[in-house]
Design an enzyme around this catalytic site. Structure first.
Site, PDB file in Angstrom:
ATOM      1  N   ILE A 142       0.864  -1.175   0.000  1.00  0.00           N
ATOM      2  CA  ILE A 142       0.000   0.000   0.000  1.00  0.00           C
ATOM      3  C   ILE A 142       0.906   1.232   0.000  1.00  0.00           C
ATOM      4  CG2 ILE A 142      -2.019  -1.068   1.055  1.00  0.00           C
ATOM      5  CD1 ILE A 142      -1.177  -0.027   3.750  1.00  0.00           C
ATOM      6  N   ASP A 143       0.389   2.351  -0.467  1.00  0.00           N
ATOM      7  CA  ASP A 143       1.198   3.555  -0.623  1.00  0.00           C
ATOM      8  C   ASP A 143       1.688   4.094   0.718  1.00  0.00           C
ATOM      9  OD1 ASP A 143       0.690   3.429  -3.342  1.00  0.00           O
ATOM     10  OD2 ASP A 143      -1.060   4.751  -3.217  1.00  0.00           O
ATOM     11  N   LYS A 144       2.728   4.885   0.652  1.00  0.00           N
ATOM     12  CA  LYS A 144       3.351   5.463   1.851  1.00  0.00           C
ATOM     13  C   LYS A 144       2.332   6.118   2.784  1.00  0.00           C
ATOM     14  CE  LYS A 144       6.529   9.159   3.241  1.00  0.00           C
ATOM     15  NZ  LYS A 144       7.464  10.224   2.772  1.00  0.00           N
TER      16      LYS A 144
END
Length: 309
Positions: A142-144
């Protein structure tokens, strides 16, 4: 290391060994699979085979391992104490909570300080090596600035099984979000995604992109915003963010895909639910976790009708 056996009962047409494996384990690159075959860590009917070997119905593919340190040209991951929560753990899998602002694995611009550094510190070498030494145990990402739950594989056996579940779209992944505009009804967004031709760091809906399918629905509707839920069928990079932009409902705080000027840095997106069939026990497991405080405080402001971006 555990062995994984694959029988080619689903083989309908003649197909090369490396192509067949790449199609069935999309999380592993074809080059990695080819090298594993050449290194005899993947056997066909108990014997060494060439990547170009044409399979027959009922052939037995035996995966002994895929990659170890001698096959990777990536630097060894430095163990670091990183703040993440273990929600569930057994001998095969972990479910961890990744906090907002934490990068999942080392990459350009993030050589350390990632979740992977923390996982290596926590488990040493007890992580799957399917994705190479730079991404041990990582089944999906998942994105930062997206908070939420992630599956981590401790064994190659578990990793291959979970990768297959991802390929079959059978892993349950639900997100919550806050977006600009009113989302009035349940909506299916089925649009292919690929690199943005004008900015290669971004993704966009493109005709020749990869198949992507997202279902979104409102939970709570405000005057100019919506608190909603997204259910993933596929899991492309930035999928929810790009699909929401496509329907003109950009996520609050999304600096990459939103044109709104906001004080919040990073999209309000939370991977709150994950469900899967355990690779070994074959029992269905599901976990959930509430949104972080920044998410809750923004909702409180919306409910008080006191939004000041």
């Amino acid at each position: 290391m555990q062995k994984t056996l694959i029988y080619t009962e689903n083989l309908k047409n003649e197909k090369r060994l490396d192509i067949y494996l790449a199609e069935n384990f999309s999380e592993i690159s074809r080059s990695k699979l080819k090298k594993a075959i050449e290194e005899k860590s993947i056997l066909l009917n108990g014997q060494k085979a060439k990547p170009s070997t044409v399979l027959k119905f009922g052939d037995k593919i035996e995966i002994l391992y895929i990659f170890d340190e001698k096959l990777s040209n990536t630097n060894v991951i430095i163990p670091q104490k990183i703040d993440f929560d273990v929600i569930y753990e057994d001998n095969d899998v972990l479910v961890v909570y990744k906090k907002r602002g934490l990068v999942v694995h080392p990459a350009s611009g993030n050589a350390d300080g990632t979740l992977v550094n923390g996982l290596v510190n926590y488990l040493a070498d007890k992580l799957s090596k399917i994705n190479g030494i730079d991404r041990p145990g990582i089944v999906h990402r998942i994105d930062k600035d997206t908070s939420g739950l992630l599956l981590v594989a401790k064994t190659d056996f578990a990793h291959l099984d979970l990768a297959q579940q991802l390929k079959e779209h059978s892993i349950k992944r639900e997100y919550t979000f806050i977006c600009h505009g009113q989302l009035l009804e349940k909506t299916v967004i089925e649009q292919p995604l690929g690199r943005d031709e004008k900015n290669r760091l971004k993704f966009a809906v493109v005709p020749d992109g990869k198949y992507a399918y997202t279902t979104v629905e409102p939970i709570e509707i405000f005057d100019k915003y919506t608190y909603g839920r997204a259910i993933l069928k596929t899991g492309r990079t930035h999928q929810i963010r790009v699909h929401m932009r496509y329907i003109n409902r950009a996520l609050v705080g999304d600096k990459m895909y939103s044109n709104y000027k906001e004080t919040i840095n990073g999209q309000l997106l939370h991977a709150g639910v994950i469900g899967f069939v355990h690779p070994r026990t074959k029992k269905y497991l599901e976990f959930s976790i509430k949104e972080p405080e920044i998410f809750e405080s923004y909702l409180d402001r919306l409910r008080k009708n006191d939004i000041k971006n």
